[in-house]
Design a protein around this motif. Structure first.
Motif, PDB file in Angstrom:
ATOM      1  N   GLN A  55       0.813  -1.213   0.000  1.00 54.36           N
ATOM      2  CA  GLN A  55       0.000   0.000   0.000  1.00 54.36           C
ATOM      3  C   GLN A  55       0.848   1.266   0.000  1.00 54.36           C
ATOM      4  OE1 GLN A  55      -2.121  -1.009   3.557  1.00 54.36           O
ATOM      5  NE2 GLN A  55      -3.925  -1.783   2.462  1.00 54.36           N
ATOM      6  N   LEU A  56       1.957   1.241   0.740  1.00 59.44           N
ATOM      7  CA  LEU A  56       2.831   2.409   0.788  1.00 59.44           C
ATOM      8  C   LEU A  56       3.446   2.682  -0.580  1.00 59.44           C
ATOM      9  CD1 LEU A  56       4.019   4.569   2.636  1.00 59.44           C
ATOM     10  CD2 LEU A  56       5.839   2.972   3.262  1.00 59.44           C
ATOM     11  N   GLU A  57       3.897   1.637  -1.238  1.00 61.87           N
ATOM     12  CA  GLU A  57       4.451   1.788  -2.584  1.00 61.87           C
ATOM     13  C   GLU A  57       3.385   2.252  -3.571  1.00 61.87           C
ATOM     14  OE1 GLU A  57       6.679   1.456  -6.188  1.00 61.87           O
ATOM     15  OE2 GLU A  57       7.233   1.854  -4.107  1.00 61.87           O
ATOM     16  N   LEU A  58       2.175   1.713  -3.447  1.00 68.82           N
ATOM     17  CA  LEU A  58       1.097   2.095  -4.362  1.00 68.82           C
ATOM     18  C   LEU A  58       0.698   3.550  -4.166  1.00 68.82           C
ATOM     19  CD1 LEU A  58      -0.939   1.292  -6.545  1.00 68.82           C
ATOM     20  CD2 LEU A  58      -2.476   0.496  -4.720  1.00 68.82           C
ATOM     21  N   ASP A  59       0.601   4.002  -2.925  1.00 68.33           N
ATOM     22  CA  ASP A  59       0.248   5.401  -2.678  1.00 68.33           C
ATOM     23  C   ASP A  59       1.323   6.344  -3.209  1.00 68.33           C
ATOM     24  OD1 ASP A  59      -2.175   4.842  -1.562  1.00 68.33           O
ATOM     25  OD2 ASP A  59      -1.613   5.310   0.502  1.00 68.33           O
ATOM     26  N   ALA A  60       2.583   5.981  -3.036  1.00 64.89           N
ATOM     27  CA  ALA A  60       3.661   6.808  -3.573  1.00 64.89           C
ATOM     28  C   ALA A  60       3.595   6.862  -5.097  1.00 64.89           C
ATOM     29  CB  ALA A  60       5.014   6.275  -3.114  1.00 64.89           C
ATOM     30  N   ALA A  61       3.277   5.729  -5.723  1.00 60.94           N
ATOM     31  CA  ALA A  61       3.176   5.686  -7.185  1.00 60.94           C
ATOM     32  C   ALA A  61       1.990   6.507  -7.680  1.00 60.94           C
ATOM     33  CB  ALA A  61       3.055   4.236  -7.649  1.00 60.94           C
ATOM     34  N   ARG A  62       0.862   6.410  -6.989  1.00 60.36           N
ATOM     35  CA  ARG A  62      -0.305   7.202  -7.392  1.00 60.36           C
ATOM     36  C   ARG A  62      -0.033   8.694  -7.266  1.00 60.36           C
ATOM     37  NH1 ARG A  62      -4.839   3.561  -4.233  1.00 60.36           N
ATOM     38  NH2 ARG A  62      -5.416   2.197  -5.979  1.00 60.36           N
ATOM     39  N   LEU A  63       0.622   9.085  -6.175  1.00 61.61           N
ATOM     40  CA  LEU A  63       0.937  10.493  -6.007  1.00 61.61           C
ATOM     41  C   LEU A  63       1.904  10.962  -7.089  1.00 61.61           C
ATOM     42  CD1 LEU A  63       0.870  13.163  -4.523  1.00 61.61           C
ATOM     43  CD2 LEU A  63       2.566  12.257  -2.913  1.00 61.61           C
ATOM     44  N   ALA A  64       2.897  10.158  -7.391  1.00 60.21           N
ATOM     45  CA  ALA A  64       3.834  10.520  -8.459  1.00 60.21           C
ATOM     46  C   ALA A  64       3.100  10.691  -9.787  1.00 60.21           C
ATOM     47  CB  ALA A  64       4.918   9.451  -8.585  1.00 60.21           C
ATOM     48  N   PHE A  92       7.793  11.737   0.128  1.00 64.68           N
ATOM     49  CA  PHE A  92       9.230  11.522  -0.038  1.00 64.68           C
ATOM     50  C   PHE A  92       9.512  10.512  -1.149  1.00 64.68           C
ATOM     51  CE2 PHE A  92      13.268   9.468   1.133  1.00 64.68           C
ATOM     52  CZ  PHE A  92      14.094  10.565   1.350  1.00 64.68           C
ATOM     53  N   PHE A  93       8.833   9.370  -1.110  1.00 65.86           N
ATOM     54  CA  PHE A  93       9.079   8.338  -2.119  1.00 65.86           C
ATOM     55  C   PHE A  93       8.476   8.709  -3.469  1.00 65.86           C
ATOM     56  CE2 PHE A  93       9.818   5.679   1.693  1.00 65.86           C
ATOM     57  CZ  PHE A  93      11.052   5.157   1.337  1.00 65.86           C
ATOM     58  N   ALA A  94       7.352   9.413  -3.476  1.00 62.06           N
ATOM     59  CA  ALA A  94       6.758   9.839  -4.743  1.00 62.06           C
ATOM     60  C   ALA A  94       7.678  10.800  -5.487  1.00 62.06           C
ATOM     61  CB  ALA A  94       5.399  10.494  -4.491  1.00 62.06           C
ATOM     62  N   LEU A  95       8.227  11.754  -4.776  1.00 65.47           N
ATOM     63  CA  LEU A  95       9.139  12.711  -5.411  1.00 65.47           C
ATOM     64  C   LEU A  95      10.391  12.025  -5.923  1.00 65.47           C
ATOM     65  CD1 LEU A  95       8.803  15.747  -2.962  1.00 65.47           C
ATOM     66  CD2 LEU A  95       7.707  15.432  -5.184  1.00 65.47           C
ATOM     67  N   MET A  96      10.887  11.037  -5.161  1.00 70.60           N
ATOM     68  CA  MET A  96      12.063  10.301  -5.640  1.00 70.60           C
ATOM     69  C   MET A  96      11.763   9.539  -6.924  1.00 70.60           C
ATOM     70  SD  MET A  96      14.627   8.748  -2.808  1.00 70.60           S
ATOM     71  CE  MET A  96      13.401   7.957  -1.815  1.00 70.60           C
ATOM     72  N   LYS A  97      10.572   8.961  -7.018  1.00 69.94           N
ATOM     73  CA  LYS A  97      10.213   8.235  -8.245  1.00 69.94           C
ATOM     74  C   LYS A  97      10.308   9.144  -9.471  1.00 69.94           C
ATOM     75  CE  LYS A  97       7.061   4.724  -6.443  1.00 69.94           C
ATOM     76  NZ  LYS A  97       7.801   3.575  -7.033  1.00 69.94           N
ATOM     77  N   LEU A  98       9.910  10.415  -9.281  1.00 75.68           N
ATOM     78  CA  LEU A  98       9.891  11.348 -10.406  1.00 75.68           C
ATOM     79  C   LEU A  98      11.240  12.006 -10.663  1.00 75.68           C
ATOM     80  CD1 LEU A  98       6.517  13.281  -9.950  1.00 75.68           C
ATOM     81  CD2 LEU A  98       7.047  11.424 -11.525  1.00 75.68           C
ATOM     82  N   GLY A  99      12.159  11.872  -9.711  1.00 79.68           N
ATOM     83  CA  GLY A  99      13.398  12.625  -9.852  1.00 79.68           C
ATOM     84  C   GLY A  99      13.214  14.083  -9.492  1.00 79.68           C
ATOM     85  N   ALA A 172      -6.382  13.737  -2.058  1.00 75.58           N
ATOM     86  CA  ALA A 172      -6.940  13.438  -3.376  1.00 75.58           C
ATOM     87  C   ALA A 172      -5.844  13.072  -4.365  1.00 75.58           C
ATOM     88  CB  ALA A 172      -7.742  14.629  -3.886  1.00 75.58           C
ATOM     89  N   ALA A 173      -4.704  13.753  -4.268  1.00 72.57           N
ATOM     90  CA  ALA A 173      -3.599  13.451  -5.181  1.00 72.57           C
ATOM     91  C   ALA A 173      -3.062  12.043  -4.936  1.00 72.57           C
ATOM     92  CB  ALA A 173      -2.481  14.480  -5.007  1.00 72.57           C
ATOM     93  N   ILE A 174      -3.023  11.624  -3.674  1.00 69.49           N
ATOM     94  CA  ILE A 174      -2.555  10.276  -3.367  1.00 69.49           C
ATOM     95  C   ILE A 174      -3.533   9.227  -3.894  1.00 69.49           C
ATOM     96  CG2 ILE A 174      -2.117   8.667  -1.459  1.00 69.49           C
ATOM     97  CD1 ILE A 174      -0.998  11.071   0.112  1.00 69.49           C
TER      98      ILE A 174
END
Length: 575
Positions: A55-64, A92-99, A172-174
């Motif tokens: 779930q944590l990975e999925l939420d970070a991916a959705r936010l990214a 933190f993890f969403a922003l890292m995914k995007l660079g 909502a973004a997440i």
């Protein structure tokens, strides 16, 4: 576009890769590595909410994904200002995914600090919380967006006024369901937009682990906060090595009670070390025993980290009832020097092992080990993570001192940075000609390589682990026309270790402390930076070269504090 930073020399960088310190794997791996066998294990607990690793990975991916749809792109920068909530890690993890490279401001920071960070990184995105007074309405966000036209997008955690929405809802973004108005750079409000969640989440940019992942905050002594560029390679090594030294595993449960952006709670080993090991992070809004003791019992917390003033409060509370701490295996203490007498009380009164930690956001981290002697654990602040952490301890002339002799700490190594962001003039004094970082700490090294922190040689107050730059507050004091001279110095405090005392020379003998504090608050200074005491003097003591003699001022206030703490003799009562 990548963020410019001072690189390690090519030959040294090659040796760090050869020795396995740098693996060229980005820190997004911390969550991704658990998406098979540990995917359903609980990763994060925040109040009544919890997340598995999946779930944590999925939420970070959705936010990214949502950020991409808004127009945020790799190479952008972000200003993040969140309290101890789960959303901090998702962001933190969403922003890292995007660079996207963030500055993670402390939630205690105010307008002065946030504006300084924005001025340095020119962010495209701000992620803030409506729980902070700065974001209770549109006034400050509009001013910041107007001052920095690059700031096009806002995400807000929490409720905002319907009449004055700050931007898109972070929640909502997440979820991948953005429907909100948002502030744009010309100070107008755009129309409503909706982004539906794309179930087939896109692939993310290929990250170069030698690039900057995020900025850490310096606790330095200068008036303008300095930013520390941390790369994936250097920071991930520090996280992995810290997790190994602290013997973290899948059963580790970490209570994060200090502010989440601190280097201590993020990577020493902190939340990232626990995520790396596949354990569980439990968030506490603040470190009081009233808040933390029930969380430790409820979630069977095995480890946590505190600064010495919080340790004092925990010891007081445990004297009444320490039964809630039964699961706690070890307590890390850092951020300020822990006195031997206080250290000695931890194991018998809290029932857990002490681990001392001495680290810095710039890099070097030291730990006492679990198999160290009692003397080392109680009296030293540990030894470095790596065999390639190079340490020099020098006198005022830059010459190495013998072991056992106090001196200024210089260091370089595989996770110690090589230069503050966009600060070439400051870097000339912060580093020597060989790339050693001058930390500003005065230390003693034992014969077996352990460090004992003696004090600071920089003009800085360590207020219970929060660093206060004297120059920053002095400049704000001198902005008052009635104050002609100002000097901020440390004064001893039995609970906080150090507090701050401002000495002033003023043309207005009726100038009140309350007026000075009101002025500083109006400047947007964080509350912990406000002087704890203000002393008016007729003239400042001066050195032989015409500078304010802060050594004399520190001695003066220390003598005053000491005299005030002494028991007063009883007065004779005449019968």
């Amino acid at each position: 576009m990548s963020i410019a930073y001072t690189p390690w020399p090519a030959e040294i960088a090659a040796s760090y890769r050869e020795k396995g310190y740098w693996t060229d794997v980005p820190m997004t791996d911390i969550l991704i590595r658990h998406q098979s066998e540990r995917a359903e294990h609980r990763a994060l607990i925040c109040g009544e909410r919890s997340w598995t690793y999946r779930q944590l990975e999925l939420d970070a991916a959705r936010l990214a994904d949502s950020l991409l749809q808004l127009g945020v792109k790799p190479g952008d920068t972000a200003l993040v200002h969140l309290p101890n909530v789960a959303e901090f890690y998702i962001v933190f993890f969403a922003l890292m995914k995007l660079g996207v490279v963030p500055v993670n401001a402390l939630f205690s920071h105010n307008r002065h600090e946030l504006s300084a960070y924005a001025g340095q990184i020119q962010p495209t995105l701000a992620v803030v919380s409506s729980r902070h007074s700065l974001f209770a309405d549109n006034e400050y966000p509009q001013a910041l967006s107007q001052q920095y036209p690059s700031l096009q997008h806002w995400l807000v955690d929490g409720e905002t006024s319907d009449e004055a929405p700050l931007g898109h809802s972070l929640a909502a973004a997440i979820k991948g369901e953005l429907t909100a108005t948002h502030i744009v750079s010309d100070n107008t409000v755009s129309g409503s937009t909706t982004h539906g969640h794309n179930d087939a989440l896109r692939s993310w940019p290929e990250l170069d682990a030698s690039e900057v992942a995020f900025f850490q905050l310096s606790g330095g002594s200068t008036g303008t906060p300095k930013l520390i560029p941390r790369t994936h390679n250097d920071y991930y090594y520090s996280v992995r090595a810290s997790a190994e030294i602290c013997l973290l595993d899948r059963d580790s449960v970490f209570l994060c009670a200090l502010p989440v952006p601190h280097n201590f709670t993020l990577s020493s080993p902190g939340a990232l070390g626990v995520f790396y090991a596949g354990g569980t992070v439990v968030l506490a809004p603040e470190p009081s025993p009233m808040t933390c003791f029930p969380l430790i019992k409820r979630h069977q917390v095995t480890m946590t980290s505190l600064v010495p003033p919080a340790v004092t409060l925990w010891l007081q509370a445990a004297a009444d009832d320490g039964s809630e701490l039964a699961s706690l295996q070890f307590l890390q203490v850092g951020g300020a020097r822990l006195g031997e007498s206080l250290a000695r009380r931890i194991q018998p009164e809290l029932g857990c092992q002490l681990q001392q930690v001495f680290g810095m956001a710039e890099g070097l981290v030291n730990y006492t080990r679990f198999d160290d002697s009692e003397w080392h654990v109680l009296n030293t602040q540990g030894r470095p993570i790596s065999e390639d952490d190079e340490i020099r301890i020098v006198d005022e002339n830059g010459q190495d001192v013998p072991r056992g002799t106090p001196g200024a700490l210089l260091t370089r190594g595989p996770y110690t940075f090589r230069g503050y962001y966009n600060s070439p003039e400051h870097n000339q004094t912060a580093f020597d000609q060989d790339g050693f970082y001058r930390s500003g700490d005065v230390v003693v090294m034992t014969d077996d390589g352990y460090l004992m922190v003696v004090g600071r040689d920089k003009d800085q107050i360590n207020r219970g682990g929060e660093k206060v730059a004297a120059e920053e507050i002095e400049n704000q004091l001198l902005a008052l026309p009635e104050i002609t001279q100002a000097a901020l110095v440390a004064m001893p405090d039995p609970v906080m270790g150090e507090k701050s005392c401002a000495f002033i020379v003023t043309t207005n003998p009726k100038l009140k402390t309350i007026a000075i504090r009101k002025h500083l608050r109006a400047c947007g200074i964080a509350d912990y930076k406000l002087p704890d005491r203000i002393e008016t003097v007729d003239a400042m003591p001066m050195t032989h070269v015409g500078k304010i003699d802060k050594k004399a001022l520190r001695q003066q206030i220390a003598d005053q504090v000491h005299a005030q703490l002494q028991p007063q003799p009883e007065k004779d009562v005449l019968s």
